[in-house]
Design a protein around this motif. Structure first.
Motif, PDB file in Angstrom:
ATOM      1  N   ASN A 166       0.717  -1.343  -0.184  1.00  0.00           N
ATOM      2  CA  ASN A 166      -0.084   0.155  -0.079  1.00  0.00           C
ATOM      3  C   ASN A 166       0.659   1.036  -0.049  1.00  0.00           C
ATOM      4  O   ASN A 166       0.321   2.373  -0.112  1.00  0.00           O
ATOM      5  N   TYR A 167       2.221   1.181   0.158  1.00  0.00           N
ATOM      6  CA  TYR A 167       3.006   2.371   0.461  1.00  0.00           C
ATOM      7  C   TYR A 167       3.702   2.550  -0.801  1.00  0.00           C
ATOM      8  O   TYR A 167       4.225   1.577  -1.442  1.00  0.00           O
ATOM      9  N   THR A 168       3.937   3.863  -1.233  1.00  0.00           N
ATOM     10  CA  THR A 168       4.599   3.985  -2.572  1.00  0.00           C
ATOM     11  C   THR A 168       6.135   4.376  -2.230  1.00  0.00           C
ATOM     12  O   THR A 168       6.962   4.537  -3.262  1.00  0.00           O
ATOM     13  N   ASP A 169       6.427   4.564  -1.080  1.00  0.00           N
ATOM     14  CA  ASP A 169       7.995   4.753  -0.957  1.00  0.00           C
ATOM     15  C   ASP A 169       8.750   3.347  -0.199  1.00  0.00           C
ATOM     16  O   ASP A 169       9.536   3.445   0.478  1.00  0.00           O
ATOM     17  N   VAL A 170       8.257   2.297  -0.739  1.00  0.00           N
ATOM     18  CA  VAL A 170       8.835   0.966   0.072  1.00  0.00           C
ATOM     19  C   VAL A 170      10.063   0.851  -0.740  1.00  0.00           C
ATOM     20  O   VAL A 170      11.212   0.488   0.058  1.00  0.00           O
ATOM     21  N   GLY A 171      10.444   1.479  -1.721  1.00  0.00           N
ATOM     22  CA  GLY A 171      11.883   1.340  -2.436  1.00  0.00           C
ATOM     23  C   GLY A 171      13.015   2.082  -1.771  1.00  0.00           C
ATOM     24  O   GLY A 171      14.093   2.011  -2.036  1.00  0.00           O
ATOM     25  N   GLU A 172      12.350   3.074  -0.745  1.00  0.00           N
ATOM     26  CA  GLU A 172      13.408   3.691  -0.034  1.00  0.00           C
ATOM     27  C   GLU A 172      13.847   3.004   1.208  1.00  0.00           C
ATOM     28  O   GLU A 172      14.738   3.593   2.025  1.00  0.00           O
ATOM     29  N   ILE A 173      13.422   2.006   1.470  1.00  0.00           N
ATOM     30  CA  ILE A 173      13.577   1.111   2.699  1.00  0.00           C
ATOM     31  C   ILE A 173      15.127   0.566   2.618  1.00  0.00           C
ATOM     32  O   ILE A 173      15.134  -0.086   1.472  1.00  0.00           O
ATOM     33  N   SER A 174      16.040   0.796   3.543  1.00  0.00           N
ATOM     34  CA  SER A 174      17.222   0.192   3.188  1.00  0.00           C
ATOM     35  C   SER A 174      16.993  -1.565   3.363  1.00  0.00           C
ATOM     36  O   SER A 174      16.359  -1.965   3.997  1.00  0.00           O
ATOM     37  N   PRO A 175      17.890  -2.244   2.461  1.00  0.00           N
ATOM     38  CA  PRO A 175      17.796  -3.526   2.650  1.00  0.00           C
ATOM     39  C   PRO A 175      17.556  -4.301   3.929  1.00  0.00           C
ATOM     40  O   PRO A 175      16.842  -5.394   4.044  1.00  0.00           O
ATOM     41  N   TYR A 176      18.430  -3.901   4.881  1.00  0.00           N
ATOM     42  CA  TYR A 176      18.498  -4.393   6.223  1.00  0.00           C
ATOM     43  C   TYR A 176      17.522  -4.525   6.769  1.00  0.00           C
ATOM     44  O   TYR A 176      17.118  -5.125   7.746  1.00  0.00           O
ATOM     45  N   ALA A 177      16.625  -3.436   6.419  1.00  0.00           N
ATOM     46  CA  ALA A 177      15.331  -2.961   7.375  1.00  0.00           C
ATOM     47  C   ALA A 177      14.084  -3.403   6.919  1.00  0.00           C
ATOM     48  O   ALA A 177      13.048  -3.421   7.397  1.00  0.00           O
ATOM     49  N   VAL A 178      14.002  -4.052   5.572  1.00  0.00           N
ATOM     50  CA  VAL A 178      12.761  -4.542   5.008  1.00  0.00           C
ATOM     51  C   VAL A 178      12.042  -5.507   5.833  1.00  0.00           C
ATOM     52  O   VAL A 178      10.768  -5.211   6.167  1.00  0.00           O
ATOM     53  N   THR A 179      12.415  -6.552   6.398  1.00  0.00           N
ATOM     54  CA  THR A 179      11.982  -7.462   7.169  1.00  0.00           C
ATOM     55  C   THR A 179      11.023  -6.903   8.112  1.00  0.00           C
ATOM     56  O   THR A 179      10.122  -7.234   8.712  1.00  0.00           O
ATOM     57  N   ALA A 180      11.999  -6.104   9.087  1.00  0.00           N
ATOM     58  CA  ALA A 180      11.809  -5.489  10.189  1.00  0.00           C
ATOM     59  C   ALA A 180      10.708  -4.439  10.057  1.00  0.00           C
ATOM     60  O   ALA A 180       9.731  -4.519  11.060  1.00  0.00           O
ATOM     61  N   ILE A 181      10.711  -3.622   9.016  1.00  0.00           N
ATOM     62  CA  ILE A 181       9.299  -2.863   8.812  1.00  0.00           C
ATOM     63  C   ILE A 181       8.166  -3.589   8.422  1.00  0.00           C
ATOM     64  O   ILE A 181       7.003  -3.009   8.798  1.00  0.00           O
ATOM     65  N   GLN A 182       8.351  -4.545   7.791  1.00  0.00           N
ATOM     66  CA  GLN A 182       7.300  -5.392   7.351  1.00  0.00           C
ATOM     67  C   GLN A 182       6.585  -5.938   8.784  1.00  0.00           C
ATOM     68  O   GLN A 182       5.336  -5.968   8.827  1.00  0.00           O
ATOM     69  N   TRP A 183       7.488  -6.358   9.638  1.00  0.00           N
ATOM     70  CA  TRP A 183       6.869  -6.983  10.675  1.00  0.00           C
ATOM     71  C   TRP A 183       6.210  -5.483  11.740  1.00  0.00           C
ATOM     72  O   TRP A 183       5.279  -5.829  12.569  1.00  0.00           O
ATOM     73  N   ALA A 184       6.963  -4.462  11.704  1.00  0.00           N
ATOM     74  CA  ALA A 184       6.553  -3.631  12.744  1.00  0.00           C
ATOM     75  C   ALA A 184       5.039  -2.938  12.239  1.00  0.00           C
ATOM     76  O   ALA A 184       4.478  -2.570  12.926  1.00  0.00           O
ATOM     77  N   ASN A 185       5.181  -2.907  10.915  1.00  0.00           N
ATOM     78  CA  ASN A 185       3.877  -2.572  10.085  1.00  0.00           C
ATOM     79  C   ASN A 185       2.810  -3.520  10.290  1.00  0.00           C
ATOM     80  O   ASN A 185       1.585  -3.253  10.662  1.00  0.00           O
ATOM     81  N   GLY A 186       3.238  -4.646  10.216  1.00  0.00           N
ATOM     82  CA  GLY A 186       2.136  -5.740  10.258  1.00  0.00           C
ATOM     83  C   GLY A 186       1.496  -6.049  11.735  1.00  0.00           C
ATOM     84  O   GLY A 186       0.326  -6.356  11.845  1.00  0.00           O
ATOM     85  N   THR A 187       2.329  -5.600  12.562  1.00  0.00           N
ATOM     86  CA  THR A 187       1.959  -5.610  14.140  1.00  0.00           C
ATOM     87  C   THR A 187       1.259  -4.326  14.716  1.00  0.00           C
ATOM     88  O   THR A 187       0.990  -4.384  15.919  1.00  0.00           O
ATOM     89  N   GLY A 188       1.363  -3.178  13.738  1.00  0.00           N
ATOM     90  CA  GLY A 188       0.801  -1.918  14.205  1.00  0.00           C
ATOM     91  C   GLY A 188       1.764  -1.303  14.908  1.00  0.00           C
ATOM     92  O   GLY A 188       1.352  -0.085  15.582  1.00  0.00           O
TER      93      GLY A 188
END
Length: 222
Positions: A166-188
């Motif tokens: 749903n987010y247009t700036d996903v490409g700006e996430i550093s590779p090391y942080a992708v999984t962490a942000i997916q989790w942090a966003n998924g858990t609210g």
């Protein structure tokens, strides 16, 4: 005539005027017993009407975050990397760990022991050049990564993720942080700044961090 605190008189045949005279009576009121479970925020810059009041009260009650002074919380101040690891170190009971190898983490600073603990347990790894940057403003993706690694360290459930489509700036996430942000966003824990942007490299205020930490404790911590 007085009887049982009631007064009567015999009415004569003429007019009568009855007067009452009142006198003050001393009444001893027992002192109230204070409720020791009630915590009053000492911060003059945090009001009950503020959106972050409940989260600031939560982190203060649980001794996760203190003020920048005895009476100031500084809700709009940005949060540093040292502050975040110090908060998690307090949450974990302040365990002792060997000194870290970061060249920019001096001894006898408020964050020294916390950074050592976080480094020893794989919660932080620094910038890869020997520095940790304790006084650097923490970014949203860095905070997500640190919380994610702390959750792994505590064996909390980290399976609830969001694909971030749903987010247009996903490409700006550093590779090391992708999984962490997916989790942090998924858990609210960390939502978008807008409905379509995450702003992964944006900063977080102390008020925002208090809200994230409250949600982390209520939704993730076992």
């Amino acid at each position: 005539t007085e009887k049982d605190n009631q007064y009567t008189f015999i009415m004569p045949s003429s007019n009568v005027i009855v007067k009452a005279e009142f006198k003050a009576v001393s009444v001893v009121i027992p002192p109230s017993i204070p409720d020791t479970n009630i915590v009053v925020l000492p911060f003059v810059d945090v009001k009950e009407s503020d959106w972050y009041y409940s989260s600031v009260k939560y982190v203060y009650e649980h001794k996760m975050m203190a003020g920048t002074s005895d009476t100031i919380f500084s809700p709009d101040m940005t949060t540093t990397r040292g502050m975040i690891v110090t908060t998690l170190h307090r949450l974990d009971g302040k365990p002792v760990a060997p000194a870290s190898n970061f060249t920019d983490v001096e001894q006898n600073q408020y964050y020294t022991e916390a950074v050592a603990w976080a480094s020893a347990n794989g919660i932080v790894s620094g910038y890869g050049n020997g520095n940790f940057g304790p006084n650097d403003t923490i970014t949203r993706e860095q905070m997500a990564s640190i919380l994610y690694r702390y959750a792994q360290y505590k064996n909390y459930n980290t399976n609830n993720t969001n694909n971030l489509s749903n987010y247009t700036d996903v490409g700006e996430i550093s590779p090391y942080a992708v999984t962490a942000i997916q989790w942090a966003n998924g858990t609210g824990l960390i939502t978008g700044v807008t409905n379509t942007t995450l702003v992964p490299k944006g900063s977080a205020t102390r008020a925002q961090v208090s809200s994230i930490l409250m949600r982390f404790c209520e939704n993730i911590v076992k």
